[in-house]
Design a protein around this motif. Structure first.
Motif, PDB file in Angstrom:
ATOM      1  N   ALA A 268      37.881  41.837  43.530  1.00 41.58           N
ATOM      2  CA  ALA A 268      36.962  42.215  42.392  1.00 41.58           C
ATOM      3  C   ALA A 268      37.887  40.322  41.831  1.00 41.58           C
ATOM      4  O   ALA A 268      38.917  39.370  41.357  1.00 41.58           O
ATOM      5  CB  ALA A 268      37.260  42.561  41.865  1.00 41.58           C
TER       6      ALA A 268
ATOM      7  N   THR B  85      40.121  43.295  37.517  1.00 42.94           N
ATOM      8  CA  THR B  85      40.459  44.628  37.585  1.00 42.94           C
ATOM      9  C   THR B  85      41.760  45.395  36.927  1.00 42.94           C
ATOM     10  O   THR B  85      42.852  44.732  36.570  1.00 42.94           O
ATOM     11  CB  THR B  85      40.596  45.039  40.039  1.00 42.94           C
TER      12      THR B  85
ATOM     13  N   GLU C 160      35.987  46.226  37.106  1.00 37.26           N
ATOM     14  CA  GLU C 160      36.268  45.412  37.936  1.00 37.26           C
ATOM     15  C   GLU C 160      35.224  44.171  37.137  1.00 37.26           C
ATOM     16  O   GLU C 160      34.355  44.744  37.126  1.00 37.26           O
ATOM     17  CB  GLU C 160      35.647  45.755  39.434  1.00 37.26           C
TER      18      GLU C 160
ATOM     19  N   ILE D   1      33.215  41.904  38.528  1.00 34.77           N
ATOM     20  CA  ILE D   1      32.572  40.697  40.451  1.00 34.77           C
ATOM     21  C   ILE D   1      31.617  39.993  39.920  1.00 34.77           C
ATOM     22  O   ILE D   1      31.369  39.767  40.970  1.00 34.77           O
ATOM     23  CB  ILE D   1      32.211  42.350  40.894  1.00 34.77           C
TER      24      ILE D   1
ATOM     25  N   ILE E  52      33.395  36.668  42.049  1.00 37.47           N
ATOM     26  CA  ILE E  52      33.482  37.448  43.226  1.00 37.47           C
ATOM     27  C   ILE E  52      34.814  36.194  43.245  1.00 37.47           C
ATOM     28  O   ILE E  52      34.431  34.893  44.040  1.00 37.47           O
ATOM     29  CB  ILE E  52      33.174  38.295  43.256  1.00 37.47           C
TER      30      ILE E  52
END
Length: 382
Positions: free
Chosen positions: A61, A64, A206, A208, A211
């Motif tokens: 991620a 986080t 998270e 993402i 990413i």
């Protein structure tokens, strides 16, 4: 008559011997031809594009946040849907605020009492100052009244700090997300006691999109890759990086290559690296393993040969070429694969007749080539 019969027998034996000798002369080339070894031959083809490096990577991620309880209490409600997107500051959990509200009210009452006491001490100190100006009280009494006022004002500030702390604790009863992202499953349920001894983990949020994909580059190849990347940056053309998913499909958005570490791991002789990918559809998830693919635009030209045309020994790497009916051994350099073919960077220039499975042949051995096979077709059968 006996002599004539002997002459006829002698002539017959001569004719038979001549016939046998003639037959042996005709069979000799056939025997020699059978000594040649039939071999499969393929034409070495020049590579039309830069070499591609394929490494195994794992997705991580972009950001986080571990959501933890910062105040002790009973979880009253979970206010988000597991796996849903949440905004920064969104309410995720509500801890029972009743005890915290009571603590805040008590702190506010203590502050009011401390303020009133301090105000009274201020009046006494002011009167003492006036009396002292007329020498109506001693200097000791005046200093005593003045110090008492300062002490009670300090107690008032302490009570005000307790109010702020109680109000902060009440705010902590509403557990919010510090970042925008995907909220994962809840680690606790309603009615659970949290935050007694330490901050209980409630869930994780998270981000993402984008990413990261983390991977390791062999130290021997890192320098060449870094030089190629610098050259790309000077030409304002970013080096494309792609990921191939576990089902074999190629992710349709190229990423940006990053250099996250500047040291070589002495245990693995690799450099930790990462790439950044846009992920608007959340197809890429943290923890997934992918294949990282990127080209080396500055690499020198090379020749491609099938995998089973190459032979490696302790003395080196070589291939066998078919040259005017004989096998000829040629030393080559081939360190990387391009698809199912070896990428030869020295030893071949392209167009050579390479013998497949030539490792068992000796240099100079007579061979007979079968019909030439396409290099690409040979690679497809591997």
């Amino acid at each position: 008559m006996p002599g004539f019969k002997f002459l006829r027998i002698t002539l017959a034996l001569l004719i038979v011997a001549s016939t046998l000798l003639s037959g042996c002369d005709k069979a000799a080339p056939v025997a020699l031809a059978e000594q040649k070894t039939w071999v499969d031959v393929v034409i070495a083809a020049r590579s039309s594009h830069a070499p591609t490096t394929v490494l195994t990577g794992r997705l991580e991620a972009y950001r986080t946040a571990e959501i933890r309880a910062r105040v002790a209490g009973i979880v009253e409600k979970r206010t988000y849907i597991e796996g849903a997107e949440v905004k920064a500051g969104a309410l995720l959990f509500l801890i029972d605020p009743a005890p915290l509200k009571a603590s805040l009210a008590a702190a506010e009452a203590e502050l009011a009492q401390a303020g009133a006491t301090a105000d009274a001490a201020t009046d006494v100190a002011q009167r003492s100052k006036q009396l002292r100006d007329y020498d109506s009280i001693s200097i000791q009494q005046y200093r005593k009244d003045l110090f008492l006022e300062k002490q009670l004002r300090a107690a008032e500030k302490l009570a005000a700090a307790k109010v702020r702390s109680a109000r902060l604790q009440l705010d902590y009863a509403s557990v919010t997300s510090p970042i925008a992202g995907r909220a994962r499953r809840a680690m606790i349920t309603e009615g659970a006691m949290v935050g007694q001894d330490e901050g209980t983990k409630l869930t994780t949020v998270e981000q993402i999109d984008p990413i990261y994909v983390n991977f390791s580059q062999p130290a021997a190849e890192f320098l060449a890759l870094r030089k190629a990347t610098v050259a790309q940056e000077k030409s304002h053309e970013p080096m494309p990086v792609n990921v191939r998913l576990s089902d074999g499909s190629l992710y349709d958005m190229p990423g940006q290559l990053l250099f996250s570490d500047t040291a070589v791991d002495p245990m693995t002789d690799t450099v930790a690296m990462r790439a950044l990918f846009n992920n608007p559809d959340h197809l890429l998830l943290p923890g997934m393993y992918v294949q990282v693919e990127f080209e080396h635009p500055q690499a020198k030209a090379a020749v491609l040969i099938p995998q089973h045309a190459l032979t490696r020994t302790r003395t080196g790497t070589f291939v066998m070429l078919e040259d005017n009916g004989h096998a000829r051994q040629v030393a080559i350099t081939a360190d990387t694969l391009e698809g199912k073919q070896w990428r030869v960077t020295s030893g071949l220039s392209g167009g050579e007749r390479v013998i497949l499975d030539g490792g068992a042949l000796s240099n100079g051995q007579a061979v007979q080539a079968k019909p030439i096979t396409s290099n690409s077709n040979v690679a497809d059968r591997q």
